[in-house]
Design a protein around this motif. Sequence first.
Motif, PDB file in Angstrom:
ATOM      1  N   THR A 133      51.671  38.108  56.611  1.00 12.80           N
ATOM      2  CA  THR A 133      51.194  37.556  55.842  1.00 12.80           C
ATOM      3  C   THR A 133      52.036  37.504  54.345  1.00 12.80           C
ATOM      4  OG1 THR A 133      49.702  39.160  54.910  1.00 12.80           O
ATOM      5  CG2 THR A 133      48.813  37.718  56.590  1.00 12.80           C
ATOM      6  N   TYR A 134      51.976  36.474  53.393  1.00 12.68           N
ATOM      7  CA  TYR A 134      52.477  36.492  52.091  1.00 12.68           C
ATOM      8  C   TYR A 134      51.561  37.172  51.204  1.00 12.68           C
ATOM      9  CZ  TYR A 134      56.150  33.546  53.996  1.00 12.68           C
ATOM     10  OH  TYR A 134      57.219  33.102  54.729  1.00 12.68           O
ATOM     11  N   PRO A 135      51.654  38.195  50.397  1.00 10.49           N
ATOM     12  CA  PRO A 135      50.794  38.561  49.446  1.00 10.49           C
ATOM     13  C   PRO A 135      50.321  37.416  48.182  1.00 10.49           C
ATOM     14  CG  PRO A 135      52.906  39.641  49.184  1.00 10.49           C
ATOM     15  CD  PRO A 135      53.145  38.849  50.369  1.00 10.49           C
ATOM     16  N   TYR A 136      49.266  37.521  48.057  1.00 11.86           N
ATOM     17  CA  TYR A 136      48.762  36.585  46.653  1.00 11.86           C
ATOM     18  C   TYR A 136      47.940  37.434  45.907  1.00 11.86           C
ATOM     19  CZ  TYR A 136      47.585  33.064  43.552  1.00 11.86           C
ATOM     20  OH  TYR A 136      47.067  32.160  42.278  1.00 11.86           O
ATOM     21  N   ARG A 137      48.312  37.938  44.931  1.00 11.98           N
ATOM     22  CA  ARG A 137      47.603  39.079  44.327  1.00 11.98           C
ATOM     23  C   ARG A 137      46.289  38.775  43.349  1.00 11.98           C
ATOM     24  NH1 ARG A 137      51.690  41.667  40.184  1.00 11.98           N
ATOM     25  NH2 ARG A 137      52.100  39.692  38.648  1.00 11.98           N
ATOM     26  N   TYR A 138      46.327  37.261  43.175  1.00 11.46           N
ATOM     27  CA  TYR A 138      45.228  36.802  42.244  1.00 11.46           C
ATOM     28  C   TYR A 138      44.082  36.253  42.934  1.00 11.46           C
ATOM     29  CZ  TYR A 138      49.193  37.686  39.260  1.00 11.46           C
ATOM     30  OH  TYR A 138      50.334  38.114  38.344  1.00 11.46           O
ATOM     31  N   LEU A 139      44.039  36.132  44.106  1.00 12.58           N
ATOM     32  CA  LEU A 139      42.803  35.450  44.985  1.00 12.58           C
ATOM     33  C   LEU A 139      41.537  35.968  44.544  1.00 12.58           C
ATOM     34  CD1 LEU A 139      41.980  33.500  46.845  1.00 12.58           C
ATOM     35  CD2 LEU A 139      41.982  35.246  48.691  1.00 12.58           C
ATOM     36  N   ASP A 140      41.263  37.270  44.302  1.00 11.41           N
ATOM     37  CA  ASP A 140      39.910  37.731  44.051  1.00 11.41           C
ATOM     38  C   ASP A 140      39.651  37.424  42.730  1.00 11.41           C
ATOM     39  OD1 ASP A 140      39.505  38.704  46.822  1.00 11.41           O
ATOM     40  OD2 ASP A 140      40.430  40.728  46.179  1.00 11.41           O
ATOM     41  N   HIS A 141      40.548  37.140  41.856  1.00  6.57           N
ATOM     42  CA  HIS A 141      40.232  37.057  40.345  1.00  6.57           C
ATOM     43  C   HIS A 141      39.681  35.666  40.081  1.00  6.57           C
ATOM     44  CE1 HIS A 141      43.259  39.981  38.867  1.00  6.57           C
ATOM     45  NE2 HIS A 141      43.547  40.150  40.052  1.00  6.57           N
ATOM     46  N   TYR A 142      39.668  34.663  41.196  1.00  3.59           N
ATOM     47  CA  TYR A 142      38.974  33.484  41.031  1.00  3.59           C
ATOM     48  C   TYR A 142      37.729  33.457  41.332  1.00  3.59           C
ATOM     49  CZ  TYR A 142      43.506  31.291  39.940  1.00  3.59           C
ATOM     50  OH  TYR A 142      44.645  30.987  39.324  1.00  3.59           O
ATOM     51  N   PHE A 143      37.268  34.535  41.719  1.00  2.00           N
ATOM     52  CA  PHE A 143      35.819  34.871  42.032  1.00  2.00           C
ATOM     53  C   PHE A 143      35.023  35.705  41.380  1.00  2.00           C
ATOM     54  CE2 PHE A 143      38.287  33.113  45.834  1.00  2.00           C
ATOM     55  CZ  PHE A 143      37.279  31.939  46.045  1.00  2.00           C
ATOM     56  N   VAL A 144      35.804  36.556  40.431  1.00  2.00           N
ATOM     57  CA  VAL A 144      35.135  37.343  39.622  1.00  2.00           C
ATOM     58  C   VAL A 144      35.446  37.247  38.056  1.00  2.00           C
ATOM     59  CG1 VAL A 144      34.922  39.266  41.390  1.00  2.00           C
ATOM     60  CG2 VAL A 144      36.811  38.910  39.970  1.00  2.00           C
ATOM     61  N   GLU A 145      36.506  36.523  37.790  1.00  2.00           N
ATOM     62  CA  GLU A 145      36.706  36.095  36.370  1.00  2.00           C
ATOM     63  C   GLU A 145      36.380  34.917  35.695  1.00  2.00           C
ATOM     64  OE1 GLU A 145      40.795  36.934  35.497  1.00  2.00           O
ATOM     65  OE2 GLU A 145      40.762  38.829  36.628  1.00  2.00           O
ATOM     66  N   ALA A 146      35.598  35.103  34.747  1.00  2.90           N
ATOM     67  CA  ALA A 146      35.408  33.799  34.031  1.00  2.90           C
ATOM     68  C   ALA A 146      36.589  33.022  33.464  1.00  2.90           C
ATOM     69  CB  ALA A 146      34.469  33.948  32.835  1.00  2.90           C
ATOM     70  N   ALA A 184      34.454  22.796  44.487  1.00  7.40           N
ATOM     71  CA  ALA A 184      34.673  24.314  44.007  1.00  7.40           C
ATOM     72  C   ALA A 184      34.510  25.129  45.303  1.00  7.40           C
ATOM     73  CB  ALA A 184      33.242  24.726  42.974  1.00  7.40           C
ATOM     74  N   VAL A 185      35.455  26.135  45.216  1.00  8.14           N
ATOM     75  CA  VAL A 185      35.492  27.053  46.548  1.00  8.14           C
ATOM     76  C   VAL A 185      34.353  28.101  46.071  1.00  8.14           C
ATOM     77  CG1 VAL A 185      36.846  28.609  47.413  1.00  8.14           C
ATOM     78  CG2 VAL A 185      37.978  26.770  46.640  1.00  8.14           C
ATOM     79  N   ARG A 186      33.457  28.368  46.884  1.00  7.11           N
ATOM     80  CA  ARG A 186      32.623  29.302  46.801  1.00  7.11           C
ATOM     81  C   ARG A 186      32.983  30.680  47.457  1.00  7.11           C
ATOM     82  NH1 ARG A 186      30.484  26.702  42.845  1.00  7.11           N
ATOM     83  NH2 ARG A 186      29.368  24.940  43.314  1.00  7.11           N
ATOM     84  N   GLU A 187      32.534  31.518  47.018  1.00  8.42           N
ATOM     85  CA  GLU A 187      32.785  33.028  47.756  1.00  8.42           C
ATOM     86  C   GLU A 187      32.761  32.820  49.103  1.00  8.42           C
ATOM     87  OE1 GLU A 187      33.525  37.424  47.081  1.00  8.42           O
ATOM     88  OE2 GLU A 187      32.469  36.153  45.582  1.00  8.42           O
ATOM     89  N   GLY A 188      32.096  32.644  49.957  1.00  9.85           N
ATOM     90  CA  GLY A 188      31.841  32.379  51.332  1.00  9.85           C
ATOM     91  C   GLY A 188      33.126  31.582  51.914  1.00  9.85           C
ATOM     92  N   HIS A 189      33.585  30.628  51.202  1.00 11.84           N
ATOM     93  CA  HIS A 189      34.903  29.988  51.727  1.00 11.84           C
ATOM     94  C   HIS A 189      36.349  30.690  51.233  1.00 11.84           C
ATOM     95  CE1 HIS A 189      31.755  26.849  52.048  1.00 11.84           C
ATOM     96  NE2 HIS A 189      32.081  26.899  53.492  1.00 11.84           N
ATOM     97  N   LYS A 190      35.979  31.791  50.566  1.00  8.36           N
ATOM     98  CA  LYS A 190      37.260  32.523  50.400  1.00  8.36           C
ATOM     99  C   LYS A 190      38.280  32.581  51.259  1.00  8.36           C
ATOM    100  CE  LYS A 190      37.115  36.691  48.713  1.00  8.36           C
ATOM    101  NZ  LYS A 190      37.170  38.130  47.646  1.00  8.36           N
ATOM    102  N   PRO A 191      38.002  32.907  52.748  1.00 11.52           N
ATOM    103  CA  PRO A 191      38.962  33.179  53.615  1.00 11.52           C
ATOM    104  C   PRO A 191      39.689  31.689  53.999  1.00 11.52           C
ATOM    105  CG  PRO A 191      36.864  34.139  54.150  1.00 11.52           C
ATOM    106  CD  PRO A 191      36.379  33.439  52.997  1.00 11.52           C
ATOM    107  N   VAL A 192      38.952  30.694  53.791  1.00 13.30           N
ATOM    108  CA  VAL A 192      39.575  29.427  54.043  1.00 13.30           C
ATOM    109  C   VAL A 192      40.518  29.225  52.886  1.00 13.30           C
ATOM    110  CG1 VAL A 192      39.280  26.781  54.239  1.00 13.30           C
ATOM    111  CG2 VAL A 192      37.539  28.253  54.827  1.00 13.30           C
ATOM    112  N   LEU A 193      40.316  29.426  51.775  1.00 18.36           N
ATOM    113  CA  LEU A 193      41.307  29.417  50.507  1.00 18.36           C
ATOM    114  C   LEU A 193      42.683  30.320  50.937  1.00 18.36           C
ATOM    115  CD1 LEU A 193      42.255  28.431  47.690  1.00 18.36           C
ATOM    116  CD2 LEU A 193      40.869  29.863  46.780  1.00 18.36           C
ATOM    117  N   ASP A 194      42.464  31.624  51.203  1.00 18.59           N
ATOM    118  CA  ASP A 194      43.246  32.344  51.601  1.00 18.59           C
ATOM    119  C   ASP A 194      44.350  31.838  52.653  1.00 18.59           C
ATOM    120  OD1 ASP A 194      44.663  35.005  51.612  1.00 18.59           O
ATOM    121  OD2 ASP A 194      43.575  35.731  53.115  1.00 18.59           O
ATOM    122  N   ARG A 195      43.749  31.209  53.831  1.00 24.79           N
ATOM    123  CA  ARG A 195      44.426  30.646  54.861  1.00 24.79           C
ATOM    124  C   ARG A 195      45.375  29.587  54.283  1.00 24.79           C
ATOM    125  NH1 ARG A 195      40.092  32.184  57.797  1.00 24.79           N
ATOM    126  NH2 ARG A 195      39.012  30.261  57.814  1.00 24.79           N
TER     127      ARG A 195
END
Length: 188
Positions: free
Chosen positions: A59-72, A26-37
């Motif tokens: 960079t290429y935009p990906y508008r859903y990244l934050d959704h994976y850390f706030v949406e059930a 599981a990608v935790r919030e603290g590793h979000k920058p790694v997932l972004d890269r």
Amino acid sequence: MSEDAVEAPGGRTSGTPAPPEVRLVAVREGHKPVLDRLLQLYLYDFSEIRTLELTPHGTYPYRYLDHYFVEAGRHASFIVAGDQIAGFALMRRLDDGTNQVAEFFVLRAHRRHGVGRAAARALLRRFPGRWCLEFDQANAAAGQFWPAVVAEVADGPMGSRDLGPPEVDHPCTQLTFTTSDGAISADG
């Protein structure tokens, strides 16, 4: 026998080392920058088959990244092969309860070694139930990969249909199927 040789089924010797253990973590919030890269590498690969525009920041935009850390119902996992990050898998649960593969990426160095297949099977079994996934028809590798993986894990028949504009942005194939818990272990 050389150190890198392994005994293949049937007693044959192969110069190819055994594939590493593949896990989903599981990608935790603290590793979000790694997932972004990693998403940037994924989108760069996708730019071969789709027109993707860079931002002024390169960079290429990906508008859903934050959704994976706030949406059930959304889950981001790193694909880990041995002790190395080998890619990621993003899935979400639709309003009707169907699971959907949103994005799936294996780094080039880990392709064609069974890493993607093992990770995809683990993902599809981790969330038992109804599934749908779509792959771009211009992505020939995905057109071979996904039907083969789904055939390995589906409980019952796999549905397949072609979609195109205006229903979707680009011609794609949608696979629908059901999985059960395959007792595949995966971290968190």
